[in-house]
Design a protein around this motif. Sequence first.
Motif, PDB file in Angstrom:
ATOM      1  N   UNK A  82       0.822  -1.204   0.000  1.00  0.00           N
ATOM      2  CA  UNK A  82       0.000   0.000   0.000  1.00  0.00           C
ATOM      3  C   UNK A  82       0.860   1.259   0.000  1.00  0.00           C
ATOM      4  N   UNK A  83       1.961   1.214   0.727  1.00  0.00           N
ATOM      5  CA  UNK A  83       2.878   2.355   0.732  1.00  0.00           C
ATOM      6  C   UNK A  83       3.468   2.563  -0.669  1.00  0.00           C
ATOM      7  N   UNK A  84       3.891   1.476  -1.296  1.00  0.00           N
ATOM      8  CA  UNK A  84       4.470   1.569  -2.639  1.00  0.00           C
ATOM      9  C   UNK A  84       3.461   2.092  -3.658  1.00  0.00           C
ATOM     10  N   UNK A  85       2.230   1.617  -3.583  1.00  0.00           N
ATOM     11  CA  UNK A  85       1.214   2.091  -4.540  1.00  0.00           C
ATOM     12  C   UNK A  85       0.834   3.540  -4.226  1.00  0.00           C
ATOM     13  N   UNK A  86       0.915   3.920  -2.965  1.00  0.00           N
ATOM     14  CA  UNK A  86       0.698   5.326  -2.609  1.00  0.00           C
ATOM     15  C   UNK A  86       1.781   6.219  -3.200  1.00  0.00           C
ATOM     16  N   UNK A  87       3.022   5.738  -3.167  1.00  0.00           N
ATOM     17  CA  UNK A  87       4.120   6.492  -3.778  1.00  0.00           C
ATOM     18  C   UNK A  87       3.947   6.569  -5.294  1.00  0.00           C
TER      19      UNK A  87
ATOM     20  N   UNK B 207      -1.487  -1.859 -10.911  1.00  0.00           N
ATOM     21  CA  UNK B 207      -0.427  -1.295 -10.075  1.00  0.00           C
ATOM     22  C   UNK B 207      -0.374  -1.997  -8.719  1.00  0.00           C
ATOM     23  N   UNK B 208      -1.536  -2.297  -8.147  1.00  0.00           N
ATOM     24  CA  UNK B 208      -1.573  -3.021  -6.873  1.00  0.00           C
ATOM     25  C   UNK B 208      -0.909  -4.391  -6.996  1.00  0.00           C
ATOM     26  N   UNK B 209      -1.194  -5.096  -8.071  1.00  0.00           N
ATOM     27  CA  UNK B 209      -0.602  -6.418  -8.274  1.00  0.00           C
ATOM     28  C   UNK B 209       0.911  -6.321  -8.432  1.00  0.00           C
ATOM     29  N   UNK B 210       1.368  -5.334  -9.202  1.00  0.00           N
ATOM     30  CA  UNK B 210       2.810  -5.161  -9.409  1.00  0.00           C
ATOM     31  C   UNK B 210       3.501  -4.789  -8.099  1.00  0.00           C
ATOM     32  N   UNK B 211       2.886  -3.925  -7.326  1.00  0.00           N
ATOM     33  CA  UNK B 211       3.486  -3.501  -6.052  1.00  0.00           C
ATOM     34  C   UNK B 211       3.417  -4.627  -5.019  1.00  0.00           C
ATOM     35  N   UNK B 212       2.430  -5.511  -5.142  1.00  0.00           N
ATOM     36  CA  UNK B 212       2.351  -6.681  -4.258  1.00  0.00           C
ATOM     37  C   UNK B 212       3.584  -7.559  -4.464  1.00  0.00           C
ATOM     38  N   UNK B 213       3.931  -7.798  -5.717  1.00  0.00           N
ATOM     39  CA  UNK B 213       5.108  -8.608  -6.038  1.00  0.00           C
ATOM     40  C   UNK B 213       6.371  -7.927  -5.521  1.00  0.00           C
ATOM     41  N   UNK B 214       6.470  -6.625  -5.760  1.00  0.00           N
ATOM     42  CA  UNK B 214       7.634  -5.867  -5.310  1.00  0.00           C
ATOM     43  C   UNK B 214       7.762  -5.893  -3.783  1.00  0.00           C
TER      44      UNK B 214
ATOM     45  N   UNK C 169       6.516  -8.155  -1.675  1.00  0.00           N
ATOM     46  CA  UNK C 169       6.841  -9.517  -1.235  1.00  0.00           C
ATOM     47  C   UNK C 169       8.329  -9.799  -1.423  1.00  0.00           C
ATOM     48  N   UNK C 170       8.859  -9.417  -2.573  1.00  0.00           N
ATOM     49  CA  UNK C 170      10.291  -9.629  -2.825  1.00  0.00           C
ATOM     50  C   UNK C 170      11.154  -8.851  -1.835  1.00  0.00           C
ATOM     51  N   UNK C 171      10.785  -7.621  -1.573  1.00  0.00           N
ATOM     52  CA  UNK C 171      11.541  -6.792  -0.639  1.00  0.00           C
ATOM     53  C   UNK C 171      11.486  -7.361   0.778  1.00  0.00           C
ATOM     54  N   UNK C 172      10.304  -7.844   1.158  1.00  0.00           N
ATOM     55  CA  UNK C 172      10.139  -8.349   2.526  1.00  0.00           C
ATOM     56  C   UNK C 172      10.834  -9.697   2.733  1.00  0.00           C
ATOM     57  N   UNK C 173      10.726 -10.570   1.752  1.00  0.00           N
ATOM     58  CA  UNK C 173      11.266 -11.915   1.907  1.00  0.00           C
ATOM     59  C   UNK C 173      12.740 -12.042   1.506  1.00  0.00           C
ATOM     60  N   UNK C 174      13.300 -10.963   1.028  1.00  0.00           N
ATOM     61  CA  UNK C 174      14.741 -11.020   0.779  1.00  0.00           C
ATOM     62  C   UNK C 174      15.062 -10.801  -0.618  1.00  0.00           C
TER      63      UNK C 174
END
Length: 105
Positions: free
Chosen positions: A30-35, A91-98, A100-105
């Motif tokens: 949500x933060x990423x899609x807000x940005x 955009x939500x789907x793309x930011x979800x992937x981004x 998840x990748x950032x959080x999981x490493x």
Amino acid sequence: MTSFQDRERAEEARFAHDADTTFRIQARRNRLVGEWAAERMKLSPAETDAYAKSVVQADFEEAGDEDVIRKLLGDLTAAGVDTTEGEIRTALEAKQVEARRAFLG
């Protein structure tokens, strides 16, 4: 009996961990899609930070993504940005992937 209780506690701990991970990834998304939306609205860096936080807060209004989509669509339209609900969902789907990748490493 102890083995069963140990498994039960482990399962509860795993469930709590999974729920926490999902929450953190959603908040990051949500933060990423807000940005992303703030960039499209040409907001200043300070306004972008505040707006991204407001998108994260909007997700607490109801279950699911509809509250976030409604906020983004309304704000982008009010700012004169030509957008659609489909574009926001993409955009939500793309930011979800981004996220998840950032959080999981």
